[in-house]
Motif scaffolding. Structure first.
Motif, mmCIF file in Angstrom:
data_model
loop_
_atom_site.group_PDB
_atom_site.id
_atom_site.type_symbol
_atom_site.label_atom_id
_atom_site.label_comp_id
_atom_site.label_asym_id
_atom_site.label_seq_id
_atom_site.Cartn_x
_atom_site.Cartn_y
_atom_site.Cartn_z
ATOM 1 N N TRP A 130 0.906 -1.334 -0.037
ATOM 2 C CA TRP A 130 -0.146 -0.044 -0.017
ATOM 3 C C TRP A 130 0.788 1.336 -0.017
ATOM 4 C CZ3 TRP A 130 1.110 -2.929 4.389
ATOM 5 C CH2 TRP A 130 1.514 -2.275 5.420
ATOM 6 N N THR A 131 0.237 2.464 -0.163
ATOM 7 C CA THR A 131 1.156 3.555 -0.164
ATOM 8 C C THR A 131 0.131 4.705 0.371
ATOM 9 O OG1 THR A 131 2.108 5.365 -1.474
ATOM 10 C CG2 THR A 131 -0.204 4.336 -2.492
ATOM 11 N N GLY A 132 0.815 5.704 1.205
ATOM 12 C CA GLY A 132 0.018 6.644 1.809
ATOM 13 C C GLY A 132 0.521 6.333 3.128
ATOM 14 N N GLY A 133 -0.518 6.679 4.411
ATOM 15 C CA GLY A 133 -0.135 6.568 5.720
ATOM 16 C C GLY A 133 0.297 5.130 5.850
ATOM 17 N N TYR A 134 1.248 4.989 6.849
ATOM 18 C CA TYR A 134 1.787 3.601 7.035
ATOM 19 C C TYR A 134 0.935 2.829 8.149
ATOM 20 C CZ TYR A 134 5.150 0.586 9.630
ATOM 21 O OH TYR A 134 5.928 -0.221 9.940
ATOM 22 N N LEU A 135 0.797 3.159 9.320
ATOM 23 C CA LEU A 135 0.026 2.075 10.423
ATOM 24 C C LEU A 135 -0.763 2.972 11.213
ATOM 25 C CD1 LEU A 135 2.477 -0.827 11.043
ATOM 26 C CD2 LEU A 135 0.346 -0.843 9.626
ATOM 27 N N GLY A 189 -2.414 3.458 7.576
ATOM 28 C CA GLY A 189 -2.408 4.791 8.144
ATOM 29 C C GLY A 189 -3.526 5.697 7.654
ATOM 30 N N LYS A 190 -3.466 6.898 7.825
ATOM 31 C CA LYS A 190 -4.310 8.074 7.350
ATOM 32 C C LYS A 190 -3.875 7.992 5.842
ATOM 33 C CE LYS A 190 -5.336 13.059 7.268
ATOM 34 N NZ LYS A 190 -6.680 12.795 7.289
ATOM 35 N N GLY A 191 -5.031 7.972 4.730
ATOM 36 C CA GLY A 191 -5.027 8.259 3.484
ATOM 37 C C GLY A 191 -4.366 7.231 2.672
ATOM 38 N N ALA A 192 -4.402 5.682 3.159
ATOM 39 C CA ALA A 192 -3.705 4.853 2.637
ATOM 40 C C ALA A 192 -4.374 4.341 1.301
ATOM 41 C CB ALA A 192 -3.396 3.725 3.673
ATOM 42 N N LYS A 193 -3.742 3.825 0.556
ATOM 43 C CA LYS A 193 -4.192 3.181 -0.793
ATOM 44 C C LYS A 193 -3.617 1.939 -1.025
ATOM 45 C CE LYS A 193 -4.448 3.730 -5.911
ATOM 46 N NZ LYS A 193 -4.160 4.610 -7.025
#
Length: 385
Positions: free
Chosen positions: A68-73, A90-94
């Motif tokens: 995934w990309t964006g926020g981590y955990l 995490g926040k905003g993850a894709k």
């Protein structure tokens, strides 16, 4: 009488990512943490790169199973619900890739390595029940699958992990990286006594190429022989989604141990003559935030170093009345034993396994996490171990 309706209003999420409860932040180094995430076993290790890409390496299948990309955990659920609910990205993850193994090792009989009977995906109750009632002995199932996860080692400069595992007589090390364009690179090295095969799979992969060995019909075959590095690359659909910018850098500097007279309730503890009681205040995290600090194991080295294992804040040490973080990414430690004179080599029990943790270069940070034993079932339930 008038009817009164009480409505609970949910507080808005903070706009500053540093203030989001349970949010784990990646800055300039790669981070490795364990937590129960959807679509992976609760033994999975989740790796967050500085460029905004993250992935999960799962000992269940000895492979990457999620990207995934964006926020981590975000570990709010694990730190408050204690396993009742799964942790989240995490926040905003894709999410780019999820499901089964991206690069699944095969046994010499051509069987995909899958320890589902030992570590099914977190909250996969159907699989848990199926293996519970299949009538087969757990030890027999372990013996039938000649493979094991051996742990990981961190690069001292970047924090990138090198995962180690064994398939039959082949002991392998796997390093993974994902660039800004979403190209994933997997490097395989190790002691390869005989031919080793991997099944390449998963939706969303394209432009699959290998350097060394041969790729045919979705199976990558690495020959035995002198040690060398074999590489597979593949493209994921989409590039990096930027994480929210963080203005702070991690601060690894020692933190002074702050003490104060102990606060006691109505029933005060009666101490023997010559004893006093005081509170030791916990350290902040590397970004200066207060953290949930629950010591679950304490040991003292011969040189006086105090090692504290915690449920949610990793492993910390006290030397010369100063706190330093020794190891992070620990999944609810319960007990610690020092094996050397300085507290640089320790063994902990944590939910997924019994682990030996070492600082091999003397920089004060653990870099080797050796799996001593994970030969027991683990499903992510809080009360399980």
């Amino acid at each position: 009488p008038e009817k009164v309706i009480v409505e609970r209003v949910k507080a808005p999420e903070p706009t500053d990512v540093l203030k989001i409860p349970g949010e784990e932040i990646v800055t300039k180094r790669t981070r490795v943490m364990r937590a129960p995430l959807k679509g992976t076993s609760a033994r999975a290790l989740h790796v967050g790169q500085p460029n905004g890409m993250s992935y999960s390496f799962d000992p269940r299948m000895l492979s990457v199973r999620r990207v995934w990309t964006g926020g981590y955990l975000n570990l709010k659920q694990e730190r408050s619900g204690r396993g009742r609910n799964l942790s989240e990205e995490g926040k905003g993850a894709k999410t780019y890739f999820e499901g089964m193994a991206l690069l699944a090792p095969l046994t010499k009989d051509g069987v995909v390595v899958d320890f589902e009977f030992k570590e099914p995906d977190a909250h996969d109750y159907e699989a848990i029940e199926r293996h519970l009632w299949d009538g087969k002995d757990f030890a027999d199932k372990l013996a039938a699958l000649d493979a094991e996860f051996l742990g990981h080692q961190l690069d001292p400069e970047t924090g990138d992990p090198n995962f180690r595992f064994r398939i039959g007589r082949n002991t392998l090390a796997e390093r993974i990286s994902i660039d800004d364009a979403g190209v994933i690179t997997v490097e395989i090295a190790g002691e390869i006594e005989g031919e080793q095969k991997f099944k390449v799979g998963g939706e969303g992969l394209s432009e699959i190429k290998v350097s060394g060995g041969r790729l045919a019909d979705g199976v990558w075959t690495i020959p035995g022989g002198p040690e060398q590095v074999y590489t597979l690359t593949a493209s994921l659909a989409g590039g990096v989604v930027a994480r929210q910018e963080v203005s702070l850098d991690e601060n690894w500097a020692p933190q002074s141990l702050v003490t104060r007279p102990a606060k006691q309730g109505k029933r005060k503890l009666e101490l023997p003559a010559g004893y006093t009681l005081e509170d030791w205040l916990p350290p902040t995290d590397l970004l200066g935030r207060d953290q949930l600090f629950e010591p679950t194991g304490i040991d003292v080295a011969k040189d006086g170093t105090i090692v504290l294992a915690t449920r949610t804040a990793g492993i910390w040490r006290i030397r010369d009345k100063k706190w330093t973080l020794f190891a992070e990414g620990i999944y609810e430690a319960l007990g610690v034993c020092i094996e050397d004179d300085k507290g640089d080599v320790i063994v902990i029990a944590q939910k997924p396994e019994l682990t030996r943790i070492r600082d091999t270069n003397g920089d004060g940070r653990a870099d080797v996490f050796e799996t001593l034993c994970d030969d027991y079932g683990f499903h992510g339930n809080y009360h399980e171990y």
